[in-house]
Scaffold this active site. Structure first.
Site, mmCIF file in Angstrom:
data_model
loop_
_atom_site.group_PDB
_atom_site.id
_atom_site.type_symbol
_atom_site.label_atom_id
_atom_site.label_comp_id
_atom_site.label_asym_id
_atom_site.label_seq_id
_atom_site.Cartn_x
_atom_site.Cartn_y
_atom_site.Cartn_z
ATOM 1 C CB SER A 209 -0.910 0.019 1.224
ATOM 2 O OG SER A 209 -1.726 -1.127 1.236
HETATM 3 N N1 SAM Z 1 -0.492 -4.816 4.137
HETATM 4 C C1 SAM Z 1 0.240 -5.145 2.947
HETATM 5 C C2 SAM Z 1 1.649 -4.622 2.982
HETATM 6 O O1 SAM Z 1 2.042 -3.995 3.974
HETATM 7 O O2 SAM Z 1 2.363 -4.890 2.018
HETATM 8 C C3 SAM Z 1 -0.464 -4.704 1.686
HETATM 9 C C4 SAM Z 1 -1.752 -5.361 1.525
HETATM 10 S S1 SAM Z 1 -2.349 -5.519 -0.116
HETATM 11 C C5 SAM Z 1 -3.029 -3.944 -0.396
HETATM 12 C C6 SAM Z 1 -3.744 -6.586 0.273
HETATM 13 C C7 SAM Z 1 -3.315 -7.982 0.653
HETATM 14 O O3 SAM Z 1 -4.446 -8.678 1.158
HETATM 15 C C8 SAM Z 1 -2.799 -8.797 -0.520
HETATM 16 O O4 SAM Z 1 -1.544 -9.336 -0.208
HETATM 17 C C9 SAM Z 1 -3.843 -9.899 -0.667
HETATM 18 O O5 SAM Z 1 -3.331 -11.105 -1.170
HETATM 19 C C10 SAM Z 1 -4.349 -10.022 0.739
HETATM 20 N N2 SAM Z 1 -5.690 -10.620 0.872
HETATM 21 C C11 SAM Z 1 -6.759 -10.436 0.055
HETATM 22 N N3 SAM Z 1 -7.818 -11.122 0.518
HETATM 23 C C12 SAM Z 1 -7.415 -11.740 1.649
HETATM 24 C C13 SAM Z 1 -8.069 -12.584 2.596
HETATM 25 N N4 SAM Z 1 -9.351 -12.951 2.448
HETATM 26 N N5 SAM Z 1 -7.347 -13.029 3.653
HETATM 27 C C14 SAM Z 1 -6.035 -12.674 3.821
HETATM 28 N N6 SAM Z 1 -5.375 -11.874 2.953
HETATM 29 C C15 SAM Z 1 -6.051 -11.417 1.894
#
Ligand code: SAM
EC number: 2.1.1.77
Length: 222
Positions: A65
Site C-alpha cells: 500500500s
Molecule cells: N499490508 C500489505 C503490505 O504492507 O504490504 C499490503 C496489503 S495488499 C493492499 C492486500 C493484501 O491482502 C494482498 O496481499 C492480498 O493477497 C491479501 N488478501 C486479500 N484477501 C485476503 C483474505 N481474504 N485473507 C487474507 N489476505 C487477503
C-alpha cells in the site's frame, strides 16, 4: 545513481517529511516510518521506488500500500489503541506488520496468497521480527489467538466481517476500508461490550479481499 543504505536513509527521511506535510501527526507512527526500511519489502530490482508515496505491485495482482495509506490507517489504530495484540488481514509484503511491530504491538497477520505469505515469512525471519504469520482467509480472523485489541484490514471489504468484530476485545477497534470495487470508505468500528460504534473517514481505493472462490483459484495456480 548508486542506491546505498545512506541514500535510502535520506529518501526515507524525505518520505516522513512528506507524510507530516500531508497531515500525519501521530509521533509514534512517524518514528516507525523512519525506522522501518521500506525498500527491504520491495521487489529487489525496483527498490529505487520504495520511498515514492505510491502503492507498488508485489506480484499476484497485489500491492504494497501507499505509505500515506499505511500511515493513515496506523494512526487511526494507534490513536485509539496504544498497545496490545493487533491482527492484520492482508500481509502482502509484510511492511504494515513491520510498522506495527516497530510501534511495540504484538502482531499477528494473515495472507491468502501462498507465494506472498512465503516471501513475507522469509522477511520476518531474516529481520528477526517477532510477527506471527498464517496462510488463510483473514476474514475468518484467527480465533485461537483472539481476542485482539485491534484488527486492521488492508484490502477492500464489501461488508463488515462478522468474525473480526467478534474477535475484538472490549474497547478494541477494527480499521477497515468498506465499500465497492472502485472506492471504499475507511471505517473504524469500536467495540463497547456488545455495542459496536462506527466512525467513517476518507475514501481510498484498495485491492479487494479475496473470497473463498478466489482462494481456491489461487491454490490451483500456485
Ligand atoms: N499490508 C500489505 C503490505 O504492507 O504490504 C499490503 C496489503 S495488499 C493492499 C492486500 C493484501 O491482502 C494482498 O496481499 C492480498 O493477497 C491479501 N488478501 C486479500 N484477501 C485476503 C483474505 N481474504 N485473507 C487474507 N489476505 C487477503
Amino acid at each position: 545513481m548508486e542506491w546505498s543504505e545512506s541514500v535510502f536513509d535520506g529518501r526515507r527521511r524525505e518520505m516522513v517529511e512528506g507524510l507530516r506535510r500531508s497531515g500525519i501527526m501521530n509521533a509514534r507512527v512517524l518514528e516507525a516510518f523512519l525506522e522501518v526500511r521500506r525498500h527491504l519489502f520491495f521487489p529487489e530490482s525496483e527498490r529505487e521506488h520504495a520511498y515514492d508515496d505510491a502503492a507498488w505491485p508485489i506480484g499476484h495482482g497485489q500491492t504494497i500500500s501507499q505509505p500515506y495509506t499505511v500511515a493513515y490507517m496506523t494512526s487511526l489504530l494507534a490513536d485509539r489503541v496504544p498497545s496490545g495484540k493487533v491482527l492484520e488481514v492482508g500481509t502482502g509484503s509484510g511492511y504494515q506488520s513491520a510498522i506495527l511491530d516497530a510501534m511495540g504491538y504484538r502482531v499477528f497477520t494473515i495472507e491468502r496468497v501462498l507465494p506472498l505469505y512465503s516471501d513475507a515469512l522469509g522477511r520476518f525471519r531474516r529481520f528477526a521480527l517477532p510477527v506471527a504469520a498464517k496462510l488463510g482467509d483473514g476474514s475468518e480472523g484467527w480465533p485461537e489467538e483472539a481476542p485482539f485489541n485491534a484488527v486492521l484490514v488492508t484490502a477492500a471489504a464489501p461488508k463488515e466481517p462478522e468474525a473480526l468484530l467478534r474477535q475484538l476485545s472490549d474497547n478494541g477497534c477494527l480499521v477497515i476500508p468498506l465499500g465497492g470495487m472502485d472506492v471504499q470508505q475507511m471505517t473504524v468500528i469500536t467495540r463497547r461490550g456488545e455495542v459496536f460504534l462506527r466512525e467513517r473517514y476518507h475514501e481510498f481505493a484498495f485491492v479487494p479481499l479475496i473470497g473463498r472462490e478466489g482462494w481456491e483459484e489461487e491454490q490451483e495456480q500456485s
